[in-house]
Design a protein around this motif. Structure first.
Motif, short mmCIF file in Angstrom:
data_model
loop_
_atom_site.label_atom_id
_atom_site.label_comp_id
_atom_site.label_asym_id
_atom_site.label_seq_id
_atom_site.Cartn_x
_atom_site.Cartn_y
_atom_site.Cartn_z
N ILE A 113 0.84 -1.20 0.00
CA ILE A 113 0.00 0.00 0.00
C ILE A 113 0.87 1.25 0.00
O ILE A 113 0.58 2.23 -0.70
CB ILE A 113 -0.96 -0.02 1.21
CG1 ILE A 113 -1.97 -1.17 1.05
CG2 ILE A 113 -1.68 1.32 1.35
CD1 ILE A 113 -2.87 -1.38 2.25
N ALA A 114 1.97 1.22 0.76
CA ALA A 114 2.90 2.35 0.76
C ALA A 114 3.49 2.57 -0.62
O ALA A 114 3.66 3.72 -1.07
CB ALA A 114 4.01 2.11 1.78
N CYS A 168 2.04 1.85 -3.47
CA CYS A 168 0.99 2.43 -4.30
C CYS A 168 0.83 3.92 -4.01
O CYS A 168 0.69 4.74 -4.93
CB CYS A 168 -0.33 1.70 -4.07
SG CYS A 168 -0.33 -0.01 -4.62
N ILE A 169 0.87 4.29 -2.73
CA ILE A 169 0.75 5.70 -2.36
C ILE A 169 1.94 6.48 -2.90
O ILE A 169 1.80 7.58 -3.44
CB ILE A 169 0.65 5.84 -0.83
CG1 ILE A 169 -0.68 5.26 -0.33
CG2 ILE A 169 0.78 7.30 -0.40
CD1 ILE A 169 -0.80 5.21 1.17
N ASP A 170 3.13 5.91 -2.77
CA ASP A 170 4.34 6.56 -3.29
C ASP A 170 4.24 6.77 -4.80
O ASP A 170 4.61 7.83 -5.32
CB ASP A 170 5.56 5.71 -2.95
CG ASP A 170 6.85 6.27 -3.51
OD1 ASP A 170 7.42 7.18 -2.89
OD2 ASP A 170 7.27 5.81 -4.59
N THR A 171 3.72 5.76 -5.50
CA THR A 171 3.56 5.87 -6.96
C THR A 171 2.64 7.02 -7.32
O THR A 171 2.92 7.79 -8.25
CB THR A 171 3.01 4.55 -7.51
OG1 THR A 171 3.92 3.49 -7.22
CG2 THR A 171 2.82 4.64 -9.02
N LEU A 172 1.54 7.15 -6.59
CA LEU A 172 0.58 8.22 -6.87
C LEU A 172 1.09 9.57 -6.39
O LEU A 172 0.78 10.60 -6.99
CB LEU A 172 -0.76 7.89 -6.22
CG LEU A 172 -1.46 6.65 -6.79
CD1 LEU A 172 -2.65 6.26 -5.93
CD2 LEU A 172 -1.90 6.88 -8.23
N LEU A 173 1.88 9.57 -5.33
CA LEU A 173 2.45 10.81 -4.83
C LEU A 173 3.39 11.42 -5.86
O LEU A 173 3.45 12.65 -6.02
CB LEU A 173 3.20 10.54 -3.51
CG LEU A 173 3.84 11.75 -2.82
CD1 LEU A 173 2.77 12.74 -2.38
CD2 LEU A 173 4.65 11.29 -1.61
N PHE A 174 4.11 10.58 -6.57
CA PHE A 174 5.03 11.04 -7.61
C PHE A 174 4.46 10.71 -9.00
O PHE A 174 5.19 10.30 -9.91
CB PHE A 174 6.40 10.40 -7.42
CG PHE A 174 7.08 10.81 -6.14
CD1 PHE A 174 7.81 11.99 -6.08
CD2 PHE A 174 6.97 10.03 -5.00
CE1 PHE A 174 8.42 12.38 -4.90
CE2 PHE A 174 7.59 10.41 -3.81
CZ PHE A 174 8.32 11.59 -3.76
N GLU A 175 3.17 10.90 -9.14
CA GLU A 175 2.47 10.55 -10.38
C GLU A 175 3.05 11.23 -11.60
O GLU A 175 3.13 10.63 -12.69
CB GLU A 175 0.99 10.92 -10.23
CG GLU A 175 0.12 10.53 -11.39
CD GLU A 175 -1.33 10.94 -11.18
OE1 GLU A 175 -2.19 10.44 -11.93
OE2 GLU A 175 -1.61 11.75 -10.28
N LEU A 203 14.28 -4.96 6.10
CA LEU A 203 14.57 -5.15 4.68
C LEU A 203 13.63 -4.30 3.83
O LEU A 203 14.05 -3.66 2.85
CB LEU A 203 14.43 -6.62 4.31
CG LEU A 203 14.68 -6.99 2.84
CD1 LEU A 203 16.10 -6.62 2.43
CD2 LEU A 203 14.42 -8.47 2.59
N SER A 204 12.36 -4.28 4.21
CA SER A 204 11.38 -3.45 3.48
C SER A 204 11.76 -1.98 3.56
O SER A 204 11.76 -1.26 2.54
CB SER A 204 9.97 -3.66 4.06
OG SER A 204 9.50 -4.95 3.79
#
Length: 447
Positions: free
Chosen positions: A260-261, A263-270, A325-326
């Protein structure tokens, strides 16, 4: 009076040249990829589910069961699921139009134009999350448990929808194909999608930026329905585990929180997706339609789906190891990408003055220090390790939950190959010099 000359055909004109190099070995590769990916989707569901367990189909009986289940069309075709998939796409398309958005221009196209894109993906996710919360307050767990219990019906519906969308954009790409306006084609084709082989062009994507009004179909599908669907599926599987076991396990948290993080990161830097090969180079065909709308949400949620019906108990030490690791791999991925994006945006930024670079004959600057002095694709390394950590959360009872990591490795290696070929062609001898200064592709001193 001279007879006006007929406008040149843009399907093979200078701005839309015939495809000379076919990806995936052309027609046979396109057929193989379409067949294989759908077969994997089927196999990974019918050999890894609540009823049959989760083991690789290594025996004839297991394959016989999978084939019998997969060909029982009436068992998983669900008109309600197809309706929900279409409604999900339409819901996010409406948000694309109505939500406040920052407008960003894409890269310069071959015809000199720059398309405009609304940056509102994160807002769409927030509105969708609030709506889902309202649905939960009104109806409880029921709608989310329905999603978890009808997973494959939804996956099949998504396969149907994405294929129909690919058919539409393929046919749509032939509109006014022989008309030019001011020497610019009405339809801008992808360089790889104008081969005149209908199967290959349908697969790879014929048109570069298919649009319905201001809705850029490729850009919209790239990050919204599939990425947000992945989040919804993960939440639904976590709620299913909670309903059945009375809690959400540590393994489930370790699998879904990083996803989920991500996905949020992807949309944050859309806006950064506008410079990726998917947007700048690839057409929108079956490959991206199926990949964005079906493969991403329904294959990438495998860990959460497995954990929803399989108890996995992790030791405290192992839990801490996966969490670290994540975190570390995410930092490698995010910090390296942020450094590259900051340098591209403003290479004269005082905060970047410590970075070394070479200037190519084309005028581009290539970083040779910082994160990008370690390896040419160090961001891919962080990306892959981040996915591996999510697989490790499922334990070691089955190799099937590690498909995500194995597939992602193949995907990133192939993308690395495409990047290297593109840069070698673009920069010529400067790329040779750059590779000598940054000799490693993924891991410093190793690869």
């Amino acid at each position: 009076m001279a007879t006006p000359s007929k406008p040149p055909s843009t399907s093979s004109g200078p701005l839309n040249p015939k495809t000379t190099h076919r990806e995936f070995f052309g027609f046979p590769g396109a057929v193989a990829v379409m067949t294989t990916t759908v077969a994997v989707l089927y196999t990974w569901y019918f050999s890894c589910n609540e009823r049959d367990g989760c083991q690789l189909p290594l025996t004839f009986d297991r394959w016989k069961h999978i084939i019998a289940s997969a060909t029982d069309f009436h068992a998983y075709f669900n008109t309600q699921a197809l309706k929900y998939v279409a409604m999900w796409w339409a819901w996010l398309a409406v948000l694309y139009f109505i939500l406040p958005a920052r407008t960003v221009q894409g890269v310069v196209l071959r015809n000199g134009q720059r398309l405009k894109y609304p940056i509102s993906g994160l807002t769409s996710l927030l509105v969708t999350a609030l709506t889902a919360t309202a649905v939960y307050a009104q109806n409880g767990l029921g709608p989310f448990l329905w999603i978890a219990e009808h997973f494959f019906e939804l996956a099949f519906a998504s396969l149907v929808f994405s294929t129909l969308l690919a058919v539409f954009v393929y046919l749509f790409s032939f509109r006014h194909s022989s008309v030019e306006r001011e020497n610019k084609p009405v339809v801008m084709l992808a360089l790889a999608g104008n081969s005149s082989n209908p199967v290959y062009d349908f697969f790879i994507g014929r048109e570069l930026n298919p649009r319905l009004g201001s809705l850029d179909i490729k850009y919209f599908c790239e990050l919204r329905p599939g990425i947000m669907g992945w989040v919804l599926l993960n939440v639904s599987f976590a709620l299913k585990q909670y309903a059945q076991q009375g809690c959400v396990s540590a393994a489930m948290w370790l699998a879904i929180v990083p996803q989920i993080a991500y996905c949020i990161d992807t949309l944050l830097f859309e806006d950064k997706v506008l410079t990726t090969m998917d947007i700048t180079t690839d057409g929108f065909g079956w490959m991206l339609a199926f990949g964005d709308l079906t493969w991403v949400p329904f294959m990438y949620s495998l860990q959460a789906r497995y954990l929803s019906f399989t108890p996995v108990h992790l030791s405290t030490e192992y839990t801490v190891f996966i969490a670290l690791l994540s975190l570390c791999s995410f930092l490698v991925f995010r910090l390296s990408n942020s450094q590259k994006n900051a340098f591209r945006t403003n290479p004269n930024d005082p905060n970047l003055k410590h970075l070394k670079f070479i200037t190519t004959k084309s005028g581009s600057r290539l970083l040779v220090s910082g994160w990008w002095g370690m390896a040419r694709h160090v961001n891919y390394t962080g990306d892959w390790m981040y996915g591996l950590a999510q697989c490790l959360a499922t334990g070691f009872d089955t190799p099937m939950t590690y498909f995500f990591s194995a597939y992602f490795l193949v995907l990133l290696v192939h993308r690395n190959y495409r990047d290297e070929c593109k840069c070698r062609e673009k920069y010529g001898s400067d790329w040779v010099t750059y590779c000598k200064m940054v000799p490693y592709m993924f891991i410093p001193y190793l690869i």
